[in-house]
Scaffold this motif. Structure first.
Motif, PDB file in Angstrom:
ATOM      1  N   GLN A   9       0.807  -1.218   0.000  1.00  0.00           N
ATOM      2  CA  GLN A   9       0.000   0.000   0.000  1.00  0.00           C
ATOM      3  C   GLN A   9       0.846   1.278   0.000  1.00  0.00           C
ATOM      4  OE1 GLN A   9      -2.499  -0.630   3.423  1.00  0.00           O
ATOM      5  NE2 GLN A   9      -3.570  -2.367   2.480  1.00  0.00           N
ATOM      6  N   ARG A  10       2.166   1.174   0.296  1.00  0.00           N
ATOM      7  CA  ARG A  10       3.005   2.389   0.366  1.00  0.00           C
ATOM      8  C   ARG A  10       2.969   3.223  -0.912  1.00  0.00           C
ATOM      9  NH1 ARG A  10       6.789   3.008   4.591  1.00  0.00           N
ATOM     10  NH2 ARG A  10       8.070   4.309   3.226  1.00  0.00           N
ATOM     11  N   PRO A  11       3.176   2.763  -2.132  1.00  0.00           N
ATOM     12  CA  PRO A  11       3.427   1.375  -2.537  1.00  0.00           C
ATOM     13  C   PRO A  11       4.928   1.106  -2.654  1.00  0.00           C
ATOM     14  CG  PRO A  11       2.955   2.710  -4.468  1.00  0.00           C
ATOM     15  CD  PRO A  11       2.933   3.652  -3.289  1.00  0.00           C
ATOM     16  N   LEU A  12       5.341  -0.117  -2.257  1.00  0.00           N
ATOM     17  CA  LEU A  12       6.718  -0.565  -2.431  1.00  0.00           C
ATOM     18  C   LEU A  12       6.688  -1.921  -3.127  1.00  0.00           C
ATOM     19  CD1 LEU A  12       9.771   0.010  -1.660  1.00  0.00           C
ATOM     20  CD2 LEU A  12       9.405  -1.731   0.122  1.00  0.00           C
ATOM     21  N   PRO A  13       7.376  -2.085  -4.246  1.00  0.00           N
ATOM     22  CA  PRO A  13       7.400  -3.375  -4.937  1.00  0.00           C
ATOM     23  C   PRO A  13       8.040  -4.458  -4.068  1.00  0.00           C
ATOM     24  CG  PRO A  13       8.128  -1.624  -6.409  1.00  0.00           C
ATOM     25  CD  PRO A  13       8.060  -1.028  -5.026  1.00  0.00           C
ATOM     26  N   ILE A  14       7.390  -5.595  -3.947  1.00  0.00           N
ATOM     27  CA  ILE A  14       7.947  -6.743  -3.224  1.00  0.00           C
ATOM     28  C   ILE A  14       7.677  -8.004  -4.029  1.00  0.00           C
ATOM     29  CG2 ILE A  14       7.648  -5.680  -0.952  1.00  0.00           C
ATOM     30  CD1 ILE A  14       5.224  -7.527  -0.514  1.00  0.00           C
ATOM     31  N   VAL A  15       8.540  -8.995  -3.828  1.00  0.00           N
ATOM     32  CA  VAL A  15       8.349 -10.333  -4.387  1.00  0.00           C
ATOM     33  C   VAL A  15       8.642 -11.315  -3.274  1.00  0.00           C
ATOM     34  CG1 VAL A  15       9.151 -12.042  -6.050  1.00  0.00           C
ATOM     35  CG2 VAL A  15       8.947  -9.656  -6.740  1.00  0.00           C
ATOM     36  N   LEU A  16       7.822 -12.379  -3.178  1.00  0.00           N
ATOM     37  CA  LEU A  16       7.958 -13.342  -2.092  1.00  0.00           C
ATOM     38  C   LEU A  16       8.276 -14.717  -2.666  1.00  0.00           C
ATOM     39  CD1 LEU A  16       5.036 -11.485  -1.408  1.00  0.00           C
ATOM     40  CD2 LEU A  16       6.064 -12.031   0.790  1.00  0.00           C
ATOM     41  N   ILE A  17       9.343 -15.337  -2.158  1.00  0.00           N
ATOM     42  CA  ILE A  17       9.805 -16.632  -2.648  1.00  0.00           C
ATOM     43  C   ILE A  17       9.517 -17.712  -1.612  1.00  0.00           C
ATOM     44  CG2 ILE A  17      11.838 -17.967  -3.350  1.00  0.00           C
ATOM     45  CD1 ILE A  17      13.075 -15.443  -4.429  1.00  0.00           C
ATOM     46  N   ASN A  18       8.956 -18.821  -2.078  1.00  0.00           N
ATOM     47  CA  ASN A  18       8.696 -20.014  -1.258  1.00  0.00           C
ATOM     48  C   ASN A  18       7.853 -19.714  -0.020  1.00  0.00           C
ATOM     49  OD1 ASN A  18       9.821 -21.905  -2.942  1.00  0.00           O
ATOM     50  ND2 ASN A  18      11.809 -21.947  -1.917  1.00  0.00           N
ATOM     51  N   GLY A  19       6.550 -19.742  -0.214  1.00  0.00           N
ATOM     52  CA  GLY A  19       5.629 -19.533   0.890  1.00  0.00           C
ATOM     53  C   GLY A  19       4.428 -18.721   0.463  1.00  0.00           C
ATOM     54  N   TYR A  20       3.574 -19.314  -0.349  1.00  0.00           N
ATOM     55  CA  TYR A  20       2.422 -18.580  -0.877  1.00  0.00           C
ATOM     56  C   TYR A  20       1.423 -18.249   0.230  1.00  0.00           C
ATOM     57  CZ  TYR A  20      -1.739 -17.424  -3.565  1.00  0.00           C
ATOM     58  OH  TYR A  20      -2.848 -16.804  -4.073  1.00  0.00           O
ATOM     59  N   THR A  21       0.936 -17.018   0.207  1.00  0.00           N
ATOM     60  CA  THR A  21      -0.098 -16.568   1.135  1.00  0.00           C
ATOM     61  C   THR A  21      -1.205 -15.902   0.338  1.00  0.00           C
ATOM     62  OG1 THR A  21       1.525 -16.207   2.904  1.00  0.00           O
ATOM     63  CG2 THR A  21      -0.622 -15.148   3.147  1.00  0.00           C
ATOM     64  N   ASP A  22      -2.384 -16.456   0.410  1.00  0.00           N
ATOM     65  CA  ASP A  22      -3.513 -15.925  -0.358  1.00  0.00           C
ATOM     66  C   ASP A  22      -3.871 -14.523   0.120  1.00  0.00           C
ATOM     67  OD1 ASP A  22      -5.607 -16.030  -2.237  1.00  0.00           O
ATOM     68  OD2 ASP A  22      -7.032 -16.569  -0.669  1.00  0.00           O
ATOM     69  N   GLY A  23      -4.103 -13.627  -0.839  1.00  0.00           N
ATOM     70  CA  GLY A  23      -4.580 -12.295  -0.500  1.00  0.00           C
ATOM     71  C   GLY A  23      -3.541 -11.203  -0.537  1.00  0.00           C
ATOM     72  N   ILE A  24      -2.245 -11.547  -0.560  1.00  0.00           N
ATOM     73  CA  ILE A  24      -1.207 -10.518  -0.658  1.00  0.00           C
ATOM     74  C   ILE A  24      -1.067 -10.119  -2.121  1.00  0.00           C
ATOM     75  CG2 ILE A  24       1.227  -9.966  -0.314  1.00  0.00           C
ATOM     76  CD1 ILE A  24       1.296 -11.891   2.004  1.00  0.00           C
ATOM     77  N   ASP A  25      -1.196  -8.842  -2.396  1.00  0.00           N
ATOM     78  CA  ASP A  25      -1.209  -8.336  -3.768  1.00  0.00           C
ATOM     79  C   ASP A  25       0.222  -8.159  -4.276  1.00  0.00           C
ATOM     80  OD1 ASP A  25      -2.237  -7.391  -6.152  1.00  0.00           O
ATOM     81  OD2 ASP A  25      -2.356  -5.319  -5.437  1.00  0.00           O
ATOM     82  N   ALA A  26       0.903  -9.291  -4.491  1.00  0.00           N
ATOM     83  CA  ALA A  26       2.298  -9.261  -4.931  1.00  0.00           C
ATOM     84  C   ALA A  26       2.629 -10.563  -5.656  1.00  0.00           C
ATOM     85  CB  ALA A  26       3.222  -9.083  -3.725  1.00  0.00           C
ATOM     86  N   PRO A  27       3.666 -10.570  -6.478  1.00  0.00           N
ATOM     87  CA  PRO A  27       4.079 -11.797  -7.157  1.00  0.00           C
ATOM     88  C   PRO A  27       4.718 -12.784  -6.171  1.00  0.00           C
ATOM     89  CG  PRO A  27       4.930  -9.834  -8.287  1.00  0.00           C
ATOM     90  CD  PRO A  27       4.440  -9.398  -6.947  1.00  0.00           C
ATOM     91  N   PHE A  28       4.449 -14.070  -6.373  1.00  0.00           N
ATOM     92  CA  PHE A  28       5.052 -15.147  -5.591  1.00  0.00           C
ATOM     93  C   PHE A  28       5.826 -16.069  -6.536  1.00  0.00           C
ATOM     94  CE2 PHE A  28       1.738 -13.746  -2.767  1.00  0.00           C
ATOM     95  CZ  PHE A  28       2.196 -14.013  -1.490  1.00  0.00           C
ATOM     96  N   VAL A  29       6.952 -16.556  -6.058  1.00  0.00           N
ATOM     97  CA  VAL A  29       7.753 -17.531  -6.798  1.00  0.00           C
ATOM     98  C   VAL A  29       7.998 -18.715  -5.874  1.00  0.00           C
ATOM     99  CG1 VAL A  29       9.967 -17.996  -7.916  1.00  0.00           C
ATOM    100  CG2 VAL A  29       8.866 -15.769  -8.220  1.00  0.00           C
ATOM    101  N   SER A  30       7.575 -19.912  -6.292  1.00  0.00           N
ATOM    102  CA  SER A  30       7.667 -21.075  -5.411  1.00  0.00           C
ATOM    103  C   SER A  30       8.128 -22.311  -6.166  1.00  0.00           C
ATOM    104  CB  SER A  30       6.309 -21.388  -4.769  1.00  0.00           C
ATOM    105  OG  SER A  30       5.782 -20.273  -4.081  1.00  0.00           O
ATOM    106  N   CYS A  31       8.796 -23.194  -5.440  1.00  0.00           N
ATOM    107  CA  CYS A  31       9.028 -24.545  -5.938  1.00  0.00           C
ATOM    108  C   CYS A  31       7.746 -25.342  -5.660  1.00  0.00           C
ATOM    109  CB  CYS A  31      10.212 -25.182  -5.231  1.00  0.00           C
ATOM    110  SG  CYS A  31      10.647 -26.831  -5.867  1.00  0.00           S
TER     111      CYS A  31
END
Length: 350
Positions: A139-161
């Motif tokens: 919401q800041r907005p600050l770009p983020i990407v999250l690796i390994n650990g999907y969480t439904d509802g976070i408005d950001a890209p996820f990358v997972s094995c």
């Protein structure tokens, strides 16, 4: 200037002479070392010399949970390299027990006005943790990407094995070798990766061996991540007669091998062990470990590309990019003794 050189050298973990060579843009310094010095310069708040300023498009935070598990330094190396090639200076933040927390690192990075943050197996991977911290960043907005650990509802890209597929592949491999009593060990089930691997493990045992709920429950042992946790969990399952063990990480697999040897069992003649990650040096263990390889390079590059798209205003898809693991068969798995002797296989609960 000398005091500044010493501060930068200490931050970067290099000599003052190396710092001087980098600041004067002289040859004889590796790319990684040069990047470490430039990162230290930025983190300490010093201005880059004019000749070096064009090399950085900005700072990007990289938060990893630890460095003891070699899979995390592997991710950090790929991500830092990809960021540097795109002109960004990575700032590595590593958590330690009782040390700086993820939230504290985020505050520090925000103070440095980072362009974005990459989280590797952070609190987003813990299903009991609040997602509010990530919502606030978005919401800041600050770009983020999250690796390994999907969480439904976070408005950001996820990358997972694909952990679910990894659990299935490990079981299928052991079943093909004649194993019928196959155990599963991993860390706490509050982590999404553990839940998915466990789901894949159970799905494969039901499909291939017709195992039922009660039978599956006694073949699962969840404990702390790491070699010690793997040894404790595997010991429980070995006492229940398993001949194959699926592990949530390579380090836990090494603990399982230790537990087997302390009971006078040979790996893989008596017990087969499958790890997960294929972290550096695992191919050189005794025996070399059969494992599910995370495609670290592809995942790291995808995460950086998604982050850069966010930073440049293109908007990466708000979805989870799933990467398939690869089964790497080495010396820690073999056909069961019963199969070698031509004996009939037993049921999962035998």
């Amino acid at each position: 200037m000398r005091a500044r050189l010493s501060d930068i050298a200490r931050q970067a973990g290099v000599s003052e002479a190396t710092v001087s060579r980098v600041l004067n843009d002289r040859p004889g310094v590796s790319t990684d070392t040069r990047q470490a010095v430039l990162t230290a310069l930025d983190v300490l708040g010093y201005e880059r010399p004019e000749r070096l300023r064009k090399r950085s498009a900005g700072l990007v935070g990289l938060i990893v949970p630890e460095l003891e598990n070699p899979i995390f330094p592997a991710f950090a190396q790929v991500i830092e390299s990809a960021l540097a090639q795109s002109g960004y200076t990575p700032v590595l933040c590593t958590q330690t027990p009782g040390g700086v927390t993820e939230d504290e690192y985020v505050d520090m990075l925000l103070d440095r006005q980072v362009s974005g943050i990459v989280f590797v197996a952070g609190l987003h991977a813990d299903t009991t943790a609040s997602r509010d911290r990530y919502d606030r960043l978005v919401q800041r907005p600050l770009p983020i990407v999250l690796i390994n650990g999907y969480t439904d509802g976070i408005d950001a890209p996820f990358v997972s094995c694909d952990d679910r597929l990894a659990g299935e592949m490990a079981v299928s491999h052991l079943v093909a070798l004649g194993h019928r009593r196959i155990g599963f060990i991993s860390g706490p089930d509050r982590f999404m990766a553990v839940q998915r691997k466990l789901d894949g493990y159970r799905t494969a045992l039901r499909r291939e061996l017709g195992a039922s709920g009660p039978e599956l429950d006694e073949l699962v042992a969840l404990t702390l991540f790491g070699v010690e946790g793997g040894e404790v969990a595997a010991g429980r399952l070995l006492d229940r007669g398993v001949t194959g063990v699926v592990c949530g990480s390579d380090l836990m697999a090494l603990g399982a091998i230790r537990a087997a040897r302390r009971r006078g069992l040979d790996v893989p003649r008596d017990v087969s062990v499958v790890g997960f990650d294929d972290s550096p040096l695992i191919a050189f263990t005794n025996p070399p470990l059969t494992t599910l390889r995370q495609p670290v390079a592809a995942m790291g590059v995808a995460a950086v590309r998604s982050l850069l798209d966010e930073i440049n205003g293109f908007g990466a898809p708000r979805s989870e990019y799933l990467f398939s693991p690869e089964l790497v068969v080495r010396g820690s798995t073999a056909i069961t003794a019963g199969q070698r002797a031509g004996a009939p296989a037993t049921s999962p609960a035998a």
